[in-house]
Design a protein around this motif. Structure first.
Motif, mmCIF file in Angstrom:
data_model
loop_
_atom_site.group_PDB
_atom_site.id
_atom_site.type_symbol
_atom_site.label_atom_id
_atom_site.label_comp_id
_atom_site.label_asym_id
_atom_site.label_seq_id
_atom_site.Cartn_x
_atom_site.Cartn_y
_atom_site.Cartn_z
ATOM 1 N N UNK A 1 101.038 -102.311 -35.020
ATOM 2 C CA UNK A 1 101.132 -100.531 -34.756
ATOM 3 C C UNK A 1 100.224 -100.378 -33.374
ATOM 4 N N UNK A 2 99.412 -101.344 -33.235
ATOM 5 C CA UNK A 2 98.303 -101.060 -32.118
ATOM 6 C C UNK A 2 98.949 -101.767 -30.812
ATOM 7 N N UNK A 3 99.524 -101.337 -29.922
ATOM 8 C CA UNK A 3 100.110 -102.118 -28.746
ATOM 9 C C UNK A 3 99.407 -101.781 -27.339
ATOM 10 N N UNK A 4 99.029 -102.602 -26.664
ATOM 11 C CA UNK A 4 98.191 -102.453 -25.585
ATOM 12 C C UNK A 4 99.018 -102.589 -24.279
ATOM 13 N N UNK A 5 98.840 -101.626 -23.397
ATOM 14 C CA UNK A 5 99.876 -101.571 -22.061
ATOM 15 C C UNK A 5 99.435 -102.761 -21.231
ATOM 16 N N UNK A 6 100.357 -103.580 -20.819
ATOM 17 C CA UNK A 6 100.075 -104.630 -20.053
ATOM 18 C C UNK A 6 99.969 -104.125 -18.482
ATOM 19 N N UNK A 7 100.963 -103.196 -18.169
ATOM 20 C CA UNK A 7 100.719 -102.706 -16.478
ATOM 21 C C UNK A 7 101.619 -101.422 -16.485
ATOM 22 N N UNK A 8 101.207 -100.583 -15.836
ATOM 23 C CA UNK A 8 102.010 -99.534 -15.561
ATOM 24 C C UNK A 8 102.756 -99.413 -14.240
ATOM 25 N N UNK A 9 102.302 -100.449 -13.527
ATOM 26 C CA UNK A 9 103.056 -100.827 -12.257
ATOM 27 C C UNK A 9 104.037 -102.024 -12.291
ATOM 28 N N UNK A 10 104.806 -101.863 -11.175
ATOM 29 C CA UNK A 10 105.962 -102.783 -10.821
ATOM 30 C C UNK A 10 105.102 -104.437 -11.008
ATOM 31 N N UNK A 11 105.433 -105.181 -11.845
ATOM 32 C CA UNK A 11 104.984 -106.875 -11.682
ATOM 33 C C UNK A 11 106.264 -107.551 -11.804
ATOM 34 N N UNK A 12 106.868 -108.154 -10.950
ATOM 35 C CA UNK A 12 107.906 -109.100 -10.545
ATOM 36 C C UNK A 12 107.493 -110.392 -11.023
ATOM 37 N N UNK A 13 108.182 -111.082 -11.868
ATOM 38 C CA UNK A 13 107.863 -112.675 -12.363
ATOM 39 C C UNK A 13 109.172 -113.171 -12.023
ATOM 40 N N UNK A 14 109.056 -114.231 -10.965
ATOM 41 C CA UNK A 14 110.434 -114.865 -10.759
ATOM 42 C C UNK A 14 111.065 -115.893 -11.675
ATOM 43 N N UNK A 15 112.118 -116.240 -11.688
ATOM 44 C CA UNK A 15 112.452 -117.172 -12.781
ATOM 45 C C UNK A 15 111.762 -118.335 -12.682
#
Length: 870
Positions: free
Chosen positions: A354-368
């Motif tokens: 029930x308590x979720x923390x935001x990882x990031x509000x910006x674009x964060x691209x992870x390649x394959x």
């Protein structure tokens, strides 16, 4: 006369001009304001204050500028409403002219707000003759409802207005009641018509609702017939806005379908399939194409469809939940998909979902195949320098170190992408991370996780140290056992081989080495044997190999198990070692001398003697005394370090160092003597009235045991304190009282040396022999005992051994109905049956033996002489 003639024409002309002007003002207003496009909506917002929209008309009974006018005062929809005041005066508001040719009017809706003092009735009327007469009542009289708020009035328009060319609507305040300050407000007027042919694309949606990049899609368009005639012969086209310009282009159409006939008021759903879309937001259009459609404005429906990443596209790959020192907790994610993943608006939680923390509000691209680290604190980079992947600081809940917890990662839709409920027993303690083994195995499997084997204790941003490779054989724990072979048990080495790789393996060799020099390196001359595959070893399978080792040496050996597999990509787990312990032969080492009643300033000691033909290591050997009535046993470990006894050597085990005061030569023992001091200042608690000494080897097997008694001392020695019990012959029974005697030396014993009373047998020339013969049992420690040796014609027998004097009188019974092998030895101490020394002279020894079946017997006779030492 001339004056009037001149004036009247002017007056007439002025009146005519007035009429003409009025006509010129009214006619264009009617023409320009006629409404023919529906639905019609008027919010009274695109006009200036105190005016009314073009085409609308109002009376001027109360106000020269018009009784109804635009006002900023309390509109229903900002900024304006139409306002009238003073309910005592009749007033009206008239709409523009509506052209209903080829149309059927449907519904009139508007909102009215009356003040509390506005008690005059409000009538809504219609005119079919462009406002000449308003003979059609549209609703009941509207009055104050008890609320000053806006009230919706919805009026079904009569069919009599269908196909009329000039229809107007009038709102008329009857007047004559209420107050002069009473107010009436009208806002948000709408009028709809029914057309003969009107198909509307009401909405378009997608299934599944939470689609991901692996899902095949179904788009569903809802088409409704808003006309009054049945509709057929129409087509629906589906578009996906790949160019993101919000315009459905020809190249973006992916499906087309012809719909079934639809009756008026009915609706149908039309579906179109689509192959999986990559993750992202897509604008989907459903456009109905119907040649007879009279309302093209409602032919298009659109919706934005969010395609998420497929579940487990991003996996939890490593967890540092119990870091050392001040290192912050962190979680490593792995993009195992073939697409770049954007972590924008993703979230993370522990077991409190029930308590979720935001990882990031910006674009964060992870390649394959790329990594990302989510850490609680920016100090992470102080503990892990040059991590080759993005590091994001997120204030997620602290992870449990000693009790179970969970890590859950969610995408931008708050859908769980991956989760693991771990427990401390899975690994990852004491500053080492918990690493995932295989991305193709379930995250929830405990067998898919383990403690990092990296020298740094973790692998953030890098391939896990225990990751499953294509080829990886691992040697498990080795342990010893015994297996049945030809009716007996022989020692064996058990070893489990695991295939941690992704591919089956069929060609390898498992070799077993004995590490003789204990340098941890296997050498060719240390190989004791090898085993070949029993068949293909498939991924995640294991095979138990058992190598029989009948020639295993006695004592402790270090075994190395090595798998030889040329394709192995992780050689670090190709070996295992184990301590292999084999028990020593019974009576390979015997208790040879016992000091159980030392002098006041001395302590207890025992002497051990190696009868083995091989080296014996006393490491981890023990001796125990007799259990008490409550079951308590004193147990003493002889040595935790190697003590190598060669054949015929002695080991003296002393309770403390006081032994050196009485036997100073033990401080520098000669070859063949080992001194072991246990620093037991309280002694061994050996009983002066008798006790047990049980000697056990490193496997806890009993090697020798003595249940001694003080009666074993020589009867002619009156004071035995400070004197040891000596074994007469170490090859004979340790529990025979005839094989023990009192040390006659002044020092009270011979620790580390052959016993003073030691007696050995001679060469047998007949079936019965004596050594020495004669002998002198005078207690001087020289030839005090006679060793009687015999050989029988049976493999085993029941024997009686008796000694008689020359007059045939029984002197001593050495054996009475005793089982014996085909040969044996027994001692005579020169004492009679009452433990008194016999007289000097010859004595007859008779042995009677019967075979086990009682079918054969034999008697052996011989003479032994008791003499006195000259």
């Amino acid at each position: 006369m001339g004056g009037p003639i001149i004036v009247y024409p002017v007056v007439i002309m002025l009146r005519f001009s007035t009429i003409i002007v009025a006509a010129s003002l009214c006619l264009p207003t009617v023409v320009q304001s006629q409404i023919s496009d529906f639905a019609f909506v008027e919010h009274f917002d695109s006009i200036a204050d105190s005016t009314i929209p073009s085409g609308w008309q109002t009376t001027k009974n109360r106000r020269s500028g018009g009784d109804f006018f635009a006002s900023l005062s309390s509109p229903r929809s900002s900024p304006h409403c139409l306002l009238s005041q003073n309910s005592t005066i009749p007033q009206s508001l008239t709409s523009p002219s509506f052209d209903f040719s080829n149309r059927t009017p449907d519904r009139l809706q508007f909102y009215v707000a009356l003040s509390t003092t506005h008690t005059s009735g409000l009538l809504v009327e219609a005119s079919a003759d462009d406002g000449t007469t308003f003979s059609i009542a549209l609703s009941d009289t509207i009055r104050y409802s008890g609320s000053t708020g806006y009230v919706l009035t919805s009026v079904q328009l009569p069919t009599s207005l269908a196909n009329q060319l000039a229809v107007k609507i009038r709102w008329r305040v009857v007047g004559g009641s209420g107050g002069p300050t009473a107010t009436l407000r009208i806002d948000d007027v709408s009028l709809t018509t029914l057309v003969s042919y009107d198909l509307a694309s009401v909405r378009v949606s997608a299934q599944p609702l939470q689609a991901n990049s692996k899902d095949s899609l179904v788009f569903i368009a809802l088409i409704r017939n808003l006309g009054v005639q049945a509709a057929a012969g129409y087509n629906i086209k589906f578009f996906c806005d790949l160019t993101t310009n919000s315009i459905p282009g020809p190249n973006e159409q992916f499906a087309s379908a012809t719909g079934p006939p639809i009756e008026p008021g009915d609706s149908v759903t039309i579906t179109a399939g689509h192959s999986p879309l990559r993750a992202g937001d897509y604008r989907i259009f459903a456009i109905v194409s119907f040649p007879q459609d009279e309302q093209p404005s409602n032919d298009t429906a659109s919706a934005t469809v969010t395609i998420g990443y497929s579940k487990e596209s991003v996996l939890i790959n490593e967890i540092m939940y119990a870091p050392a020192g001040d290192e912050p907790e962190w979680v490593e994610l792995l993009n195992c998909s073939g697409d770049t993943v954007n972590l924008k608006n993703w979230r993370i939680s522990d077991n409190n979902v029930a308590s979720k923390s935001l990882v990031t509000s910006s674009n964060l691209l992870i390649p394959p195949k790329g990594f990302c680290i989510i850490t609680k604190e920016a100090s992470f980079t102080s503990y892990h320098l040059s991590v080759p992947c993005p590091v994001i600081v997120a204030n997620f809940s602290a992870l449990n170190n000693t009790t179970p917890d969970a890590v859950v990662i969610y995408d931008q839709r708050s859908i769980s992408m991956d989760s693991v409920s771990y427990a401390p027993g899975w690994g990852g303690q004491n500053g080492k991370s918990l690493e995932r083994i295989d991305v193709e195995e379930a995250t929830s499997e405990v067998k898919n996780w383990g403690t990092s084997q990296d020298s740094a204790g973790s692998t953030p941003g890098k391939t896990n140290s225990i990751v499953r490779l294509d080829y990886d054989l691992s040697v498990g724990t080795c342990y010893q056992t015994r297996i049945e072979s030809e009716g007996g048990l022989i020692p064996a080495i058990n070893c489990t081989l695991y295939n941690f790789g992704k591919n089956p393996v069929a060609s390898y060799t498992l070799g077993f080495f004995v590490d003789v020099n204990r340098d941890g390196v296997y050498e060719s001359d240390e190989l004791i044997g090898s085993l070949s595959p029993m068949g293909p070893l498939y991924p995640s399978d294991s095979a138990l190999y058992i190598y029989s080792w009948p020639s295993a040496p006695q004592g402790e050996s270090v075994i190395l198990a090595i798998v030889d597999f040329a394709q192995d990509q992780r050689p670090s787990n190709n070996r295992s070692s184990a301590i292999f312990r084999s028990c020593y032969s019974s009576r390979s080492v015997v208790v040879n001398e016992i000091m159980f009643d030392p002098l006041a300033n001395q302590n207890e000691w025992i002497e051990l003697y190696s009868r083995s033909g091989e080296t014996v290591d006393l490491k981890n050997w023990k001796f125990k005394d007799r259990p008490t009535s409550s079951g308590n046993v004193n147990s003493f470990t002889i040595s935790t370090q190697p003590v190598l006894l060669q054949p015929g050597e002695f080991a003296v085990v002393a309770a403390d160092s006081t032994i050196f005061a009485l036997y100073p030569d033990l401080s520098n023992p000669t070859a063949g003597c080992h001194i072991i001091v246990l620093n037991e200042s309280g002694g061994f608690s050996l009983g002066n009235d008798g006790d047990d000494i049980t000697l056990r080897d490193l496997t806890d097997a009993t090697i020798d045991s003595v249940s001694y008694s003080p009666r074993w001392h020589r009867p002619d020695v009156t004071d035995t304190k400070g004197r040891s019990l000596e074994k007469i012959n170490p090859d004979l029974d340790s529990n025979s009282p005839y094989n023990w005697t009192t040390s006659v030396l002044l020092t009270g014993g011979t620790p580390g040396k052959p016993n003073n009373s030691y007696t050995v047998g001679g060469q047998s020339v007949s079936s019965l022999s004596f050594s020495p013969n004669p002998f002198s049992p005078d207690g001087d420690g020289f030839e005090d005992f006679c060793l009687v040796e015999y050989r029988l014609p049976f493999n085993s027998a029941l024997i009686h051994i008796k000694i008689f004097d020359l007059k045939g009188r029984l002197v001593r019974i050495l054996a009475n109905s005793q089982m014996s092998a085909s040969s044996g030895k027994i001692l005579w101490d020169g004492l009679d049956q009452s433990r008194q020394r016999v007289r000097i002279g010859p004595y007859i020894v008779i042995i009677q033996a019967t075979d086990p079946e009682g079918t054969a017997s034999t008697t052996l006779k011989g003479v032994v002489v008791v003499a006195a030492r000259m």
